[in-house]
Design an enzyme around this catalytic site. Structure first.
Site, PDB file in Angstrom:
ATOM      1  N   ASP A 132      -0.044  -7.545   2.105  1.00  0.00           N
ATOM      2  CA  ASP A 132       0.471  -6.171   1.995  1.00  0.00           C
ATOM      3  C   ASP A 132       1.997  -6.168   1.940  1.00  0.00           C
ATOM      4  OD1 ASP A 132       0.518  -3.427   1.865  1.00  0.00           O
ATOM      5  OD2 ASP A 132       0.046  -3.115   3.991  1.00  0.00           O
ATOM      6  N   HIS A 162       0.818  -1.220   0.000  1.00  0.00           N
ATOM      7  CA  HIS A 162       0.000   0.000   0.000  1.00  0.00           C
ATOM      8  C   HIS A 162       0.851   1.269   0.000  1.00  0.00           C
ATOM      9  CE1 HIS A 162       0.463   0.265   4.488  1.00  0.00           C
ATOM     10  NE2 HIS A 162       0.273   1.545   4.240  1.00  0.00           N
ATOM     11  N   VAL A 221      19.518  16.396   8.564  1.00  0.00           N
ATOM     12  CA  VAL A 221      20.973  16.586   8.654  1.00  0.00           C
ATOM     13  C   VAL A 221      21.665  15.616   7.705  1.00  0.00           C
ATOM     14  CG1 VAL A 221      22.991  16.458  10.179  1.00  0.00           C
ATOM     15  CG2 VAL A 221      20.798  17.250  11.087  1.00  0.00           C
ATOM     16  N   GLU A 274      20.230   6.290   6.433  1.00  0.00           N
ATOM     17  CA  GLU A 274      19.555   7.515   6.899  1.00  0.00           C
ATOM     18  C   GLU A 274      19.194   7.392   8.377  1.00  0.00           C
ATOM     19  OE1 GLU A 274      19.071  10.727   7.158  1.00  0.00           O
ATOM     20  OE2 GLU A 274      18.473  10.779   5.050  1.00  0.00           O
ATOM     21  N   GLU A 287      24.774   8.484   3.954  1.00  0.00           N
ATOM     22  CA  GLU A 287      23.516   8.172   3.278  1.00  0.00           C
ATOM     23  C   GLU A 287      23.734   7.942   1.781  1.00  0.00           C
ATOM     24  OE1 GLU A 287      22.501  11.539   6.256  1.00  0.00           O
ATOM     25  OE2 GLU A 287      24.086  11.065   4.844  1.00  0.00           O
ATOM     26  N   GLY A 293       5.215   0.277   5.934  1.00  0.00           N
ATOM     27  CA  GLY A 293       6.268  -0.247   5.073  1.00  0.00           C
ATOM     28  C   GLY A 293       7.556  -0.529   5.811  1.00  0.00           C
TER      29      GLY A 293
END
Length: 197
Positions: free
Chosen positions: A49, A5, A22, A17, A27, A146
């Site tokens: 899902d 979804h 910042v 992350e 990252e 998620g």
């Protein structure tokens, strides 16, 4: 791996992350190359899902980016065990936006019979499970969907759940509802073998 979804037309994955406000240095951002949504995903019931995201290149593990294991197909849920949920979602239901800093919380996995009794208006399928406290307060919230529910077992982290939905955030008498990853291992392996290689 994410919730079906949550899939949008354009998706990006940012590894390493922690604080969205910042630039901390390690990252790495990728534009998702391909998305595979579970073929039996039902947007009405939110059953199945789960979706897989293909990145444009392999990812090397690092001190800030390490893989988590997928439980064996059909593996029993560690009911009563405390596991970790993480995300940048809202801290409270009344907040407008999520947080800038990645949050985590410890929640116990709830027996499905208890979950079904609490959610009489929803159909809790065998591909879902609940986690949280009957008193409320500690829970996933809007914006956390998620993200993973991780259990530490035998020195490794396992993704037992994907944050799916719930009623409110930390609402007394309610729990967060998660997609049961152990029901999808065979599907994940077949997608990797036939689509991502």
């Amino acid at each position: 791996m994410t919730a079906a979804h949550c899939v949008r037309r354009k998706l990006y994955v940012r590894l390493g992350e922690h604080d969205l406000g910042v630039r901390e240095g390690p990252e790495i951002e990728y534009k998702v190359a391909r998305v595979i949504i579970h073929p039996q995903y039902d947007a009405t019931t939110v059953d199945n899902d789960v979706a897989l995201l293909l990145l444009p290149e392999p990812v090397e593990p690092s001190p800030r980016v390490s893989p988590a294991c997928v439980p064996e197909q059909g593996a029993a849920l560690p009911v009563g065990e405390t596991c970790t949920i993480i995300g940048w979602g809202k801290e409270r239901d009344t907040h407008i936006f999520g947080t800038d800093v990645l949050h985590e919380a410890e929640v116990p996995i709830i027996d499905n019979a208890v979950c079904e009794a609490v959610y009489e208006d929803y159909y809790i399928t065998s591909n879902m499970f609940c986690a949280g406290f009957k008193r409320g307060r500690v829970d996933s919230c809007a914006g956390d969907s998620g993200g993973p529910l991780l259990c530490h077992r035998q020195g490794r982290w396992y993704i037992y759940g994907i944050t799916s939905f719930g009623e409110g955030c930390g609402k007394r008498g309610k729990f967060g509802i998660y997609a049961r990853v152990s029901n999808f291992r065979t599907w994940v392996q077949s997608v990797i073998a036939t689509t991502f290689t």
